[in-house]
Design a protein around this motif. Structure first.
Motif, mmCIF file in Angstrom:
data_model
loop_
_atom_site.group_PDB
_atom_site.id
_atom_site.type_symbol
_atom_site.label_atom_id
_atom_site.label_comp_id
_atom_site.label_asym_id
_atom_site.label_seq_id
_atom_site.Cartn_x
_atom_site.Cartn_y
_atom_site.Cartn_z
ATOM 1 N N CYS B 116 0.834 -1.207 0.000
ATOM 2 C CA CYS B 116 0.000 0.000 0.000
ATOM 3 C C CYS B 116 0.864 1.250 0.000
ATOM 4 O O CYS B 116 1.821 1.363 0.762
ATOM 5 N N ILE B 117 0.535 2.197 -0.891
ATOM 6 C CA ILE B 117 1.278 3.467 -0.914
ATOM 7 C C ILE B 117 0.400 4.629 -0.438
ATOM 8 O O ILE B 117 0.716 5.793 -0.660
ATOM 9 N N VAL B 118 -0.701 4.317 0.215
ATOM 10 C CA VAL B 118 -1.584 5.335 0.793
ATOM 11 C C VAL B 118 -2.057 6.367 -0.236
ATOM 12 O O VAL B 118 -2.090 7.551 0.038
ATOM 13 N N CYS B 119 -2.385 5.901 -1.420
ATOM 14 C CA CYS B 119 -2.899 6.842 -2.418
ATOM 15 C C CYS B 119 -4.341 7.211 -2.096
ATOM 16 O O CYS B 119 -4.817 8.269 -2.489
ATOM 17 N N GLY B 120 -5.038 6.327 -1.397
ATOM 18 C CA GLY B 120 -6.403 6.628 -0.959
ATOM 19 C C GLY B 120 -7.504 6.249 -1.939
ATOM 20 O O GLY B 120 -8.673 6.455 -1.656
ATOM 21 N N LEU B 121 -7.140 5.691 -3.084
ATOM 22 C CA LEU B 121 -8.177 5.363 -4.078
ATOM 23 C C LEU B 121 -9.210 4.359 -3.559
ATOM 24 O O LEU B 121 -10.381 4.408 -3.915
#
Lengths: 402, 135
Positions: B116-121
């Motif tokens: 997870c790269i915390v893009c929030g999608l």
């Protein structure tokens, strides 16, 4: 040897009923053969857990003092408008209703964080719900304003009534355009970036009884974690949809209207759901038992994902513009591998119907039957089948200029 | 060598200072910027994957902390509310880094927070809103 529902119920009472889920039955029939399995097996249980927009709950809140006539006025539950066009204190809350001040798609795509589906989930969970109502006042119902908390335990009736659930097969959605679109089939990425589907496939109720030979009006079912009944065929019921040679619909076909006492249901199986850019809805858990009255009926329940085909539909153009063109066909076994090939392109797939929860529902219903707490019912009437000629018609739009 | 994903919160006064540059120059660390965001009126936020020797990593983190940067481990920032997740799998094709995977045996959806790269999608893309963003 043909069985009757009465005989199956006797076995349920005696505790020697034989039940398998629609997933388990596939191997049972493979091992024993259809004839022997049909003699031994009494019931096959099905399940599905997916977003079903035509879901609602109607409530009777009891009379206040002085009395108020909500009918013809405005009523809100946690700011979500309820339908009041009934007598004094009957209201109906639909899954897709949303607060008047929700920004909707004013900034596209809207978030749709809270709506009728969420109100139903919170109601079932036993949470207090804020009711605000205004009415016009009459001699017999003088009150014009009401603000109160309500709770499901205090309501006279709280009934889940879904006019279209449990679609027999459904579209696979893709996007052929060059920009992302936000639909009830989820976020669809441009140029075949993904494909989404929504059916429990081989576990889905109506796909295991494709000609509605056992499922009819009055069939007792698992509904939202409690007990419900098939009330009628669902809206848009389309038994004449395209079918494969073995009778399995290849398009959205039959549907069910279902009803049940909300008070004995559970928020685990009625989940308020949000579709970004689209709206709110309710994810509903349904399980239908299929009495094995004949070899033919058992045969239908052995349907496997690779025998169930669905149409791939472009939601950027064909769907919104009511075009019947499809991009192709694909079966659920292919969809469930996580990748399908469309026009030579590998396209990742995902689902809106939870297969693991469908397995849980079919398993729960199986346990209810084995333990004797769930008896089967004989339908009081059939729902329209292929022979009825019933089709799903588009709107005939007519000019209102004279 | 260690490799960690971290979230850096820059207070307003630090937004214009080239702090991460010193991670390479003075502490010999390698980094990959997964996400960066600075708005004029707000704080800066950067999601980094930081690689290097444990000793250098510790010194680099100490340097940033002393400069006033607030550091969180990335895995704490997007989490799944297990009670709300229905395992429908809608998130699988939404996530750009493949942090959701279907378990072909249980048919449940796994959340691999390491990816997870915390893009929030996934936050708004999840129909029952089971994915939660914590800052």
């Amino acid at each position: 040897m043909a069985k009757t529902i009465e005989e199956i119920n006797q076995k349920i009472k005696k505790g020697n009923v034989v039940v398998f889920t629609a997933e388990e039955i596939i191997n049972v029939v493979k091992e024993k053969g259809l004839k022997k399995a049909a003699e031994e097996v009494d019931v096959v249980t099905t399940g599905t857990f997916g977003p079903m927009c035509s879901s609602s709950a109607y409530l009777n809140i009891g009379h206040s003092n002085p009395r108020i006539k909500l009918g013809g006025g405005k009523t809100y539950l946690n700011d979500v408008p309820a339908y009041t066009g009934f007598a004094a204190v009957d209201i109906l809350i639909g899954a897709t209703a949303m607060p008047d001040d929700d920004p909707r798609n004013r900034t596209h795509p809207g978030e749709f964080n809270y709506g009728g589906g969420h109100v139903i989930e919170e109601l079932v969970a036993g949470k207090d719900i804020r009711l605000e109502a205004t009415a016009y006042g009459t001699d017999c119902y003088p009150r014009k304003k009401l603000e109160t908390w309500i709770n499901i335990r205090d309501l006279n009736e709280a009934v889940l009534f879904n006019i279209r659930n449990a679609y027999q097969n459904y579209n696979v959605a893709v996007n052929l355009s060059n920009k992302t679109i936000y639909t009830y089939m989820g976020i669809l990425r441009p140029e075949l970036g993904n494909a989404t589907f929504s059916s429990a496939g081989q576990l889905s109720p109506l796909l295991n009884d494709p000609f509605y030979k056992t499922i009819g009006i009055g069939t007792k079912i698992f509904l939202g974690g409690g007990i419900g009944y098939v009330a009628w065929q669902g809206t848009q019921h389309n038994p004449t949809a395209l079918r494969t040679d073995n009778g399995v619909p290849k398009r959205g076909a039959g549907t069910l209207a279902v009803i049940g006492d909300l008070k004995q249901m559970s928020p685990q199986w009625l989940v308020g759901t949000s579709f970004v850019g689209y709206g709110t809805t309710l994810t509903v858990g349904i399980g239908v038992p299929i009495p094995i009255l004949s070899e033919e009926i058992l045969g239908y329940t052995t349907v496997t994902d690779d025998q169930i085909y669905a149409a791939i539909v472009d939601y950027s153009d064909a769907y919104p513009h009511l075009k019947s063109t499809i991009v192709g066909e694909v079966n659920y076994a292919q969809l469930k591998t996580g990748k399908i090939t469309i026009q030579g392109k590998k396209v990742p797939t995902s689902s809106f119907s939870s297969y693991s929860k469908a397995v849980e529902i079919a398993g729960t219903l199986k346990q209810w039957i084995i333990s004797g707490k769930f008896q089967l019912t004989q339908p009081v009437a059939s729902i329209p089948g292929v022979e009825s000629g019933v089709t799903f018609k588009p709107l005939k739009e007519r000019s209102i200029q004279s | 060598m260690i490799s960690r994903k971290i979230v850096l919160h820059f207070p307003r006064r630090l937004v214009d200072r080239p702090l991460v540059y010193h991670l390479i120059k003075d502490y010999n660390l390698e980094f990959n910027i997964l996400k960066a965001q600075v708005t004029p009126a707000e704080e800066g936020l950067m999601v980094l994957e930081l690689k290097g020797k444990q000793e250098d990593y510790d010194k680099g983190i100490k340097y940033l902390t002393e400069a006033g940067v607030i550091i969180d481990a990335l895995s704490q920032n997007v989490s799944r509310n297990e009670q709300r997740c229905t395992h429908c799998g809608a998130c699988i094709t939404i996530c750009p880094t493949g942090a959701f995977e279907l378990d072909f045996v249980t048919r449940k959806t796994k959340f691999l927070d390491k990816k997870c790269i915390v893009c929030g999608l996934c936050i708004k893309g999840c129909p029952p809103r089971a994915m939660e963003l914590h800052f």
